[in-house]
Scaffold this active site. Structure first.
Site, short mmCIF file in Angstrom:
data_model
loop_
_atom_site.label_atom_id
_atom_site.label_comp_id
_atom_site.label_asym_id
_atom_site.label_seq_id
_atom_site.Cartn_x
_atom_site.Cartn_y
_atom_site.Cartn_z
N ASP A 32 33.16 25.62 32.00
CA ASP A 32 32.12 26.51 31.46
C ASP A 32 32.44 27.01 30.05
O ASP A 32 31.57 27.02 29.18
CB ASP A 32 31.76 27.66 32.43
CG ASP A 32 32.88 28.64 32.75
OD1 ASP A 32 34.05 28.38 32.36
OD2 ASP A 32 32.58 29.68 33.38
N LEU A 120 36.75 34.34 44.24
CA LEU A 120 35.36 34.22 44.69
C LEU A 120 34.44 35.12 43.88
O LEU A 120 33.32 35.42 44.27
CB LEU A 120 35.27 34.55 46.19
CG LEU A 120 36.09 33.60 47.09
CD1 LEU A 120 36.02 34.05 48.56
CD2 LEU A 120 35.61 32.15 46.97
N ASP A 167 30.23 32.51 36.63
CA ASP A 167 30.24 33.41 37.79
C ASP A 167 29.06 34.39 37.79
O ASP A 167 28.41 34.61 38.81
CB ASP A 167 31.56 34.19 37.85
CG ASP A 167 32.77 33.27 37.83
OD1 ASP A 167 32.61 32.07 38.13
OD2 ASP A 167 33.87 33.74 37.51
C1 GLA Z 1 37.01 31.78 36.46
C2 GLA Z 1 36.09 32.19 35.32
C3 GLA Z 1 34.92 31.21 35.20
C4 GLA Z 1 35.44 29.77 35.12
C5 GLA Z 1 36.44 29.49 36.23
C6 GLA Z 1 37.09 28.13 36.10
O1 GLA Z 1 36.33 31.89 37.68
O2 GLA Z 1 35.57 33.48 35.54
O3 GLA Z 1 34.14 31.54 34.09
O4 GLA Z 1 35.99 29.51 33.86
O5 GLA Z 1 37.47 30.45 36.27
O6 GLA Z 1 36.16 27.12 36.27
#
Ligand code: GLA
Length: 380
Positions: A32, A120, A167
């Site tokens: 992301d 999560l 997220d």
């Molecule tokens: C965490 C970050 C997300 C993403 C993941 C890895 O969850 O909050 O933005 O970068 O790691 O994919």
């Protein structure tokens, strides 16, 4: 339940109740913040906010999970090291106001069942729920993508954690029984149905993500460094999203071994997400599972963000009948694995993985059979 707690703490019924879910990422890890592709799903575990308006510019907040209360003024919002659980709400309140939205004040209670520090996205759920809480309480007209970006800004700039946008996006815009395919460059997205005869099973290693933040920052920098060095070698790109495997092959001498591995993970992971969406839409779950498998190996070998516990959980999962795919999910260094398991095998899967994990490492794994769920702003 949250209504009852509000009544107990503040002596009246709340005017507004909202909730935002946690998430699991099916595939597309550490892409992301490289403007790439992700495929998360919201899970049926939530953070709820219940509250009522006040008109004296005060916020009185109570955390159910921390059994703690705090009060702050909307005219002077500072980070609070003594009540860190309140910083998400503070950050969201501060940035809504600096964008010109009028907040009068609130009494608010919040909490839920998204496990904390398990990868999560409980913090994204708190931020999104806090933003949507103000939106509903004050009758603000906010675009969904604005809600998402503001929630992320609270995490990045107020709490001080450098996450991408995945997220908050899924917590706001997840849809029941669907995953969400998001292009993190232009934020276009589409929901992809998850068929009912498979279950999304989450295995929590129980190991808190100790190195997660510092190593996350290191990975972020390494990706930027790789882009810069590819640029010096004549490949003019702004992010790793714009690089494909062939570019990387042609320009590999521009990168040292470490940066080549990091870049290769991101480049191949983006390709895997695109294929994963295609095969999921075509109903080819076997292939989807193979891509999850390849994703885990790439995260372990090239990106080096897995851990012994996560590897044990994933290897146990791969051996179980009915497992289509298994991989670590989220930032890594602890937290959870995500598993796609045939529905009729899910219970035996949970039992066998729990036992195997205990036997191998003497640790207890919590296992959640999840249903992909609506985000805080889902409109059905
Ligand atoms: C965490 C970050 C997300 C993403 C993941 C890895 O969850 O909050 O933005 O970068 O790691 O994919």
């Amino acid at each position: 339940m949250i209504e009852d707690t509000f009544k107990k703490v503040f002596g009246a019924a709340p005017e507004v109740v909202v909730r935002a879910p946690g998430r699991v990422n099916l595939i597309g890890e550490h892409t992301d913040y490289n403007d790439g592709f992700v495929l998360p799903a919201a899970i049926d575990r939530y953070i709820a906010f219940a509250g009522r308006q006040r008109n004296d510019r005060k916020v009185r907040a109570h955390s159910i999970d921390f059994q703690d209360s705090v009060e702050f003024s909307l005219d002077d919002i500072q980070k609070d090291a003594a009540h860190p659980w309140s910083n998400y709400l503070r950050g969201v309140s501060k940035f809504l106001q600096s964008d010109g939205h009028q907040l009068a004040g609130a009494d608010v209670v919040f909490g839920g069942d998204v496990p904390r520090e398990a990868g999560l996205s409980s913090s994204a759920a708190v931020e999104v729920a806090a933003t949507v809480f103000w939106q509903r309480l004050m009758g603000l007209e906010l675009d969904p993508v604005y809600v998402i970006k503001l929630s992320r800004k609270a995490e990045n700039e107020f709490v001080g954690v450098p996450c991408g946008i995945m997220d908050q996006f899924i917590s706001a815009l997840g849809r029941q029984d669907h995953a969400l395919f998001l292009d993190c460059r232009d934020l276009t997205y589409r929901h992809v149905p998850l068929r009912g005869d498979v279950k999304v099973v989450v295995c929590n290693s129980g190991v808190k993500r100790a190195l997660a933040q510092s190593e996350y920052e290191v990975r972020l920098k390494q990706c930027r460094q790789a882009v810069a060095q590819l640029g010096t070698a004549g490949l003019a790109v702004g992010t790793l999203r714009e690089v494909d495997s062939q570019d990387l092959e042609v320009h590999r001498s521009a990168l040292n071994d470490l940066l080549l591995k990091r870049a290769r993970h991101v480049v191949t992971e983006n390709q895997r997400v695109l294929e994963a969406v295609e095969v999921l839409e075509a109903g080819d779950l076997e292939r989807f599972g193979e891509l999850m498998h390849a994703s885990h190996e790439s995260l372990r070998e090239d990106y080096e963000v897995s851990s012994k516990e996560l590897d044990v959980l994933v290897e146990l999962a791969w051996k179980q009948p009915g497992t289509l795919g298994a991989r670590m999910t989220g930032a890594g260094f602890g937290g959870c694995t995500v598993n796609l398991v045939r529905a009729d095998a899910a219970e035996a899967f949970a039992e066998a993985v729990r036992r195997g994990y205990q036997d191998a490492l003497g640790l207890r794994a919590e296992i959640y059979v999840c249903r992909a769920s609506d985000g805080a702003l889902a409109t059905g």
